[in-house]
Scaffold this motif. Structure first.
Motif, PDB file in Angstrom:
ATOM      1  N   ALA A   1     -52.624  45.017  24.232  1.00  0.00           N
ATOM      2  CA  ALA A   1     -52.816  43.637  24.700  1.00  0.00           C
ATOM      3  C   ALA A   1     -54.246  43.142  24.498  1.00  0.00           C
ATOM      4  O   ALA A   1     -55.201  43.921  24.472  1.00  0.00           O
ATOM      5  N   ILE A   2     -54.356  41.830  24.395  1.00  0.00           N
ATOM      6  CA  ILE A   2     -55.668  41.178  24.282  1.00  0.00           C
ATOM      7  C   ILE A   2     -55.863  40.120  25.377  1.00  0.00           C
ATOM      8  O   ILE A   2     -56.925  39.551  25.499  1.00  0.00           O
ATOM      9  N   LEU A   3     -54.809  39.860  26.139  1.00  0.00           N
ATOM     10  CA  LEU A   3     -54.891  38.860  27.219  1.00  0.00           C
ATOM     11  C   LEU A   3     -54.336  39.466  28.510  1.00  0.00           C
ATOM     12  O   LEU A   3     -53.371  40.245  28.472  1.00  0.00           O
ATOM     13  N   GLY A   4     -54.970  39.111  29.634  1.00  0.00           N
ATOM     14  CA  GLY A   4     -54.435  39.516  30.937  1.00  0.00           C
ATOM     15  C   GLY A   4     -54.492  41.009  31.201  1.00  0.00           C
ATOM     16  O   GLY A   4     -53.750  41.522  32.035  1.00  0.00           O
TER      17      GLY A   4
ATOM     18  N   ASN B   1     -56.982  49.216  34.073  1.00  0.00           N
ATOM     19  CA  ASN B   1     -56.001  50.283  34.315  1.00  0.00           C
ATOM     20  C   ASN B   1     -54.892  50.334  33.278  1.00  0.00           C
ATOM     21  O   ASN B   1     -54.190  51.343  33.177  1.00  0.00           O
ATOM     22  N   CYS B   2     -54.696  49.257  32.533  1.00  0.00           N
ATOM     23  CA  CYS B   2     -53.584  49.235  31.572  1.00  0.00           C
ATOM     24  C   CYS B   2     -53.743  48.068  30.602  1.00  0.00           C
ATOM     25  O   CYS B   2     -54.065  46.948  31.019  1.00  0.00           O
ATOM     26  N   ILE B   3     -53.491  48.342  29.321  1.00  0.00           N
ATOM     27  CA  ILE B   3     -53.557  47.278  28.311  1.00  0.00           C
ATOM     28  C   ILE B   3     -52.248  47.232  27.518  1.00  0.00           C
ATOM     29  O   ILE B   3     -52.217  46.828  26.359  1.00  0.00           O
ATOM     30  N   ALA B   4     -51.163  47.615  28.185  1.00  0.00           N
ATOM     31  CA  ALA B   4     -49.865  47.640  27.497  1.00  0.00           C
ATOM     32  C   ALA B   4     -49.333  46.223  27.285  1.00  0.00           C
ATOM     33  O   ALA B   4     -49.725  45.287  27.979  1.00  0.00           O
ATOM     34  N   THR B   5     -48.415  46.080  26.335  1.00  0.00           N
ATOM     35  CA  THR B   5     -47.764  44.792  26.111  1.00  0.00           C
ATOM     36  C   THR B   5     -46.294  44.863  26.540  1.00  0.00           C
ATOM     37  O   THR B   5     -45.698  45.941  26.600  1.00  0.00           O
TER      38      THR B   5
ATOM     39  N   ARG C   1     -45.097  40.831  35.624  1.00  0.00           N
ATOM     40  CA  ARG C   1     -46.414  40.908  36.254  1.00  0.00           C
ATOM     41  C   ARG C   1     -47.490  41.328  35.253  1.00  0.00           C
ATOM     42  O   ARG C   1     -47.200  41.982  34.262  1.00  0.00           O
ATOM     43  N   LEU C   2     -48.734  40.978  35.586  1.00  0.00           N
ATOM     44  CA  LEU C   2     -49.865  41.532  34.845  1.00  0.00           C
ATOM     45  C   LEU C   2     -50.185  42.905  35.440  1.00  0.00           C
ATOM     46  O   LEU C   2     -49.808  43.186  36.581  1.00  0.00           O
ATOM     47  N   PRO C   3     -50.889  43.773  34.693  1.00  0.00           N
ATOM     48  CA  PRO C   3     -51.037  45.160  35.179  1.00  0.00           C
ATOM     49  C   PRO C   3     -51.898  45.304  36.422  1.00  0.00           C
ATOM     50  O   PRO C   3     -51.534  46.064  37.334  1.00  0.00           O
ATOM     51  N   GLY C   4     -53.034  44.595  36.482  1.00  0.00           N
ATOM     52  CA  GLY C   4     -53.919  44.713  37.659  1.00  0.00           C
ATOM     53  C   GLY C   4     -54.126  46.169  38.057  1.00  0.00           C
ATOM     54  O   GLY C   4     -54.364  47.020  37.201  1.00  0.00           O
ATOM     55  N   ASP C   5     -54.016  46.425  39.356  1.00  0.00           N
ATOM     56  CA  ASP C   5     -54.171  47.799  39.861  1.00  0.00           C
ATOM     57  C   ASP C   5     -52.842  48.535  39.937  1.00  0.00           C
ATOM     58  O   ASP C   5     -52.787  49.690  40.355  1.00  0.00           O
ATOM     59  N   THR C   6     -51.751  47.836  39.610  1.00  0.00           N
ATOM     60  CA  THR C   6     -50.422  48.471  39.738  1.00  0.00           C
ATOM     61  C   THR C   6     -49.633  48.352  38.422  1.00  0.00           C
ATOM     62  O   THR C   6     -48.560  47.724  38.393  1.00  0.00           O
ATOM     63  N   PRO C   7     -50.138  48.942  37.349  1.00  0.00           N
ATOM     64  CA  PRO C   7     -49.429  48.818  36.069  1.00  0.00           C
ATOM     65  C   PRO C   7     -48.069  49.505  36.063  1.00  0.00           C
ATOM     66  O   PRO C   7     -47.264  49.275  35.161  1.00  0.00           O
ATOM     67  N   ASP C   8     -47.822  50.344  37.086  1.00  0.00           N
ATOM     68  CA  ASP C   8     -46.510  51.012  37.169  1.00  0.00           C
ATOM     69  C   ASP C   8     -45.413  50.024  37.568  1.00  0.00           C
ATOM     70  O   ASP C   8     -44.227  50.321  37.390  1.00  0.00           O
ATOM     71  N   ILE C   9     -45.794  48.851  38.079  1.00  0.00           N
ATOM     72  CA  ILE C   9     -44.790  47.851  38.499  1.00  0.00           C
ATOM     73  C   ILE C   9     -44.770  46.715  37.480  1.00  0.00           C
ATOM     74  O   ILE C   9     -45.732  45.961  37.359  1.00  0.00           O
ATOM     75  N   ASP C  10     -43.673  46.602  36.746  1.00  0.00           N
ATOM     76  CA  ASP C  10     -43.601  45.613  35.663  1.00  0.00           C
ATOM     77  C   ASP C  10     -43.165  44.235  36.135  1.00  0.00           C
ATOM     78  O   ASP C  10     -43.517  43.229  35.520  1.00  0.00           O
TER      79      ASP C  10
ATOM     80  N   LEU D   1     -46.456  33.401  23.896  1.00  0.00           N
ATOM     81  CA  LEU D   1     -46.882  34.459  22.962  1.00  0.00           C
ATOM     82  C   LEU D   1     -46.301  35.805  23.399  1.00  0.00           C
ATOM     83  O   LEU D   1     -46.270  36.128  24.592  1.00  0.00           O
ATOM     84  N   GLY D   2     -45.875  36.585  22.415  1.00  0.00           N
ATOM     85  CA  GLY D   2     -45.433  37.955  22.661  1.00  0.00           C
ATOM     86  C   GLY D   2     -46.378  38.928  21.966  1.00  0.00           C
ATOM     87  O   GLY D   2     -47.122  38.549  21.064  1.00  0.00           O
ATOM     88  N   GLY D   3     -46.356  40.177  22.400  1.00  0.00           N
ATOM     89  CA  GLY D   3     -47.167  41.222  21.751  1.00  0.00           C
ATOM     90  C   GLY D   3     -48.640  41.169  22.107  1.00  0.00           C
ATOM     91  O   GLY D   3     -49.433  41.925  21.558  1.00  0.00           O
ATOM     92  N   VAL D   4     -49.028  40.274  23.025  1.00  0.00           N
ATOM     93  CA  VAL D   4     -50.457  40.121  23.322  1.00  0.00           C
ATOM     94  C   VAL D   4     -50.794  40.428  24.781  1.00  0.00           C
ATOM     95  O   VAL D   4     -51.972  40.513  25.123  1.00  0.00           O
ATOM     96  N   ALA D   5     -49.785  40.578  25.630  1.00  0.00           N
ATOM     97  CA  ALA D   5     -50.065  40.763  27.060  1.00  0.00           C
ATOM     98  C   ALA D   5     -48.952  41.575  27.719  1.00  0.00           C
ATOM     99  O   ALA D   5     -47.915  41.838  27.122  1.00  0.00           O
ATOM    100  N   HIS D   6     -49.188  41.919  28.967  1.00  0.00           N
ATOM    101  CA  HIS D   6     -48.246  42.718  29.750  1.00  0.00           C
ATOM    102  C   HIS D   6     -46.978  41.928  30.062  1.00  0.00           C
ATOM    103  O   HIS D   6     -45.976  42.475  30.527  1.00  0.00           O
ATOM    104  N   LYS D   7     -47.056  40.609  29.817  1.00  0.00           N
ATOM    105  CA  LYS D   7     -45.869  39.764  29.982  1.00  0.00           C
ATOM    106  C   LYS D   7     -45.942  38.658  28.937  1.00  0.00           C
ATOM    107  O   LYS D   7     -47.023  38.400  28.392  1.00  0.00           O
ATOM    108  N   PRO D   8     -44.813  38.013  28.632  1.00  0.00           N
ATOM    109  CA  PRO D   8     -44.885  36.887  27.698  1.00  0.00           C
ATOM    110  C   PRO D   8     -45.916  35.893  28.220  1.00  0.00           C
ATOM    111  O   PRO D   8     -45.929  35.560  29.405  1.00  0.00           O
ATOM    112  N   TRP D   9     -46.782  35.434  27.336  1.00  0.00           N
ATOM    113  CA  TRP D   9     -47.985  34.705  27.771  1.00  0.00           C
ATOM    114  C   TRP D   9     -47.827  33.206  27.623  1.00  0.00           C
ATOM    115  O   TRP D   9     -47.539  32.714  26.532  1.00  0.00           O
ATOM    116  N   ARG D  10     -48.002  32.479  28.708  1.00  0.00           N
ATOM    117  CA  ARG D  10     -48.042  31.015  28.659  1.00  0.00           C
ATOM    118  C   ARG D  10     -49.371  30.544  29.224  1.00  0.00           C
ATOM    119  O   ARG D  10     -49.887  31.158  30.161  1.00  0.00           O
TER     120      ARG D  10
END
Ligand SMILES: Cc1cc2nc3c(=O)[nH]c(=O)nc-3n(C[C@H](O)[C@H](O)[C@H](O)COP(=O)(O)OP(=O)(O)OC[C@H]3O[C@@H](n4cnc5c(N)ncnc54)[C@H](O)[C@@H]3O)c2cc1C
Ligand code: SF4
Length: 331
Positions: free
Chosen positions: A149-152, A156-160, A194-203, A262-271
């Protein structure tokens, strides 16, 4: 081997009841994501609750002029539904840009919303991953993060989020109908992932025991002016490096309303509604498209291998807006 119990649900109430009684149970629909995760030892449910036979696969029109997709409708059935193709071609195209025909035959609407990230470290139990094991560390930040990810992001986590379908649903402001131990409720798309924040285990903001029963599409389908662009390493069977769903309402050459996801750039679809509003009342020109692309990516941050995504996303936005404005995607 991890042993688990298998239960087939007969109705939604029964599925919710069994789920509420076992915190380590998982619903299984098409199984195309969950079974992979179980084989990799990432998911270790104590019980699988098979919801695939529930009567939740209908695709129908709603009284308010929109459409309702049953959570168990397959990706294929949604993408090739005649009314969806005609009124919501953006959704149809986004789904068809994903996975493969075989997978789309099995994958369901609910499963697609809930699928987990494709971060390679999440799948590799030999490496630390905060999503798999909270506070273990994130291997991707100092590691190979080309797809990340590049946004949000957080420290703790930069997954998309890997879904294509969800990018189109984000642009359409879809609504999710869910049922849980506390009854039924509706979750607007923007409040689901959700965005990852401190709880990336919760999507997602789905509560314990809740099941998604359907997805509502508002009446406005943006059929005349839309585009879905997916940039990926292979022409098929690959997740998005960057994807863009563009939906415009035009008045001649003037943009009355613009939606961009946008997809592929954040932990959730980005608006970014502020960036979108820059287009309202403006002409459909390349300069205006560039301005909104710059605004959308203003807070983007690369992690080394994925720096290229920032420029790629801008170019994809400009291209998607150009295609949408020209009406080239009109079915
Ligand atoms: C090789 C490969 C390539 C792929 N490429 C793409 C791609 O390019 N684009 C893309 O978008 N997707 C892609 N996918 C992902 C695929 O679309 C998802 O795996 C699929 O949508 C998941 O749906 P499912 O019904 O099989 O879910 P399952 O695997 O059955 O479930 C996934 C998760 O959702 C939960 N769940 C399922 N239904 C519900 C419900 N109704 N309520 C609450 N929770 C529920 C389950 O408990 C589980 O946690 C790919 C998958 C594979 C294996
Ligand atoms: S990016 Fe997220 S999913 Fe990937 S290793 Fe880091 S914490 Fe895990």
């Amino acid at each position: 081997m991890n042993s688990f119990t298998y239960t087939r649900a007969d109705d939604v109430a029964g599925a919710v009841r069994v789920m509420a009684a076992d915190g380590k149970a998982r619903f299984i629909a098409g199984g195309t994501n969950l079974i992979d995760l179980m084989k990799e030892n990432v998911e270790r449910p104590t019980r699988l609750i098979d919801i695939s036979r529930l009567a939740l696969n209908e695709i129908k029109s709603t009284a308010d002029g929109g459409m309702r997709l049953g959570a168990l409708a397959t990706n294929r059935d949604v993408a090739y539904n005649e009314e969806i193709e005609l009124r919501y071609p953006l959704l149809s195209k986004a789904i068809l840009a994903g996975a493969s025909p075989q997978l789309r035959n099995m994958a369901t609407v609910g499963g697609n919303l809930m699928q987990r990230t494709r971060c390679c470290y999440y799948y590799d139990t030999a490496t630390p991953c905060n999503k798999r094991e909270p506070w273990a560390g994130c291997s991707a930040i100092p590691g190979f993060n080309r797809a990340h990810a590049i946004l949000g992001t957080s420290g703790n986590c930069i997954a998309t989020h890997p879904s294509d379908m969800c990018v189109a649903l984000a642009a359409m402001d879809a609504l999710f109908n869910v049922t849980g131990p506390g009854g039924e409720r509706v979750i607007p798309f923007a409040q689901f992932h959700r965005l990852p924040g401190d709880t990336p285990d919760i999507d997602t903001n789905l509560q314990a025991g809740e099941i998604i029963t359907s997805v509502d599409l508002p009446a406005k389908g943006f059929a005349e002016h839309h585009a879905y662009i997916k940039v990926r390493d292979r022409a098929s069977y690959a997740f998005a490096l960057v994807s863009v769903a563009a939906a415009l309402e035009m008045d001649g050459g003037t943009i009355r309303q613009a939606r961009l996801a946008l997809g592929g750039v954040a932990h959730k679809p980005w608006r970014d509604r502020d960036a979108e509003s820059l287009l309202h009342g403006q002409s459909a020109s390349r300069d205006n498209f560039l301005r909104v692309a710059e605004a959308l990516l203003r807070d983007a941050k690369g992690f080394g291998h994925n720096d290229f995504k920032i420029e790629l996303a801008k170019r994809a936005i400009v291209r998607a807006l150009g295609l949408a404005a020209s009406g080239e995607g009109h079915p």
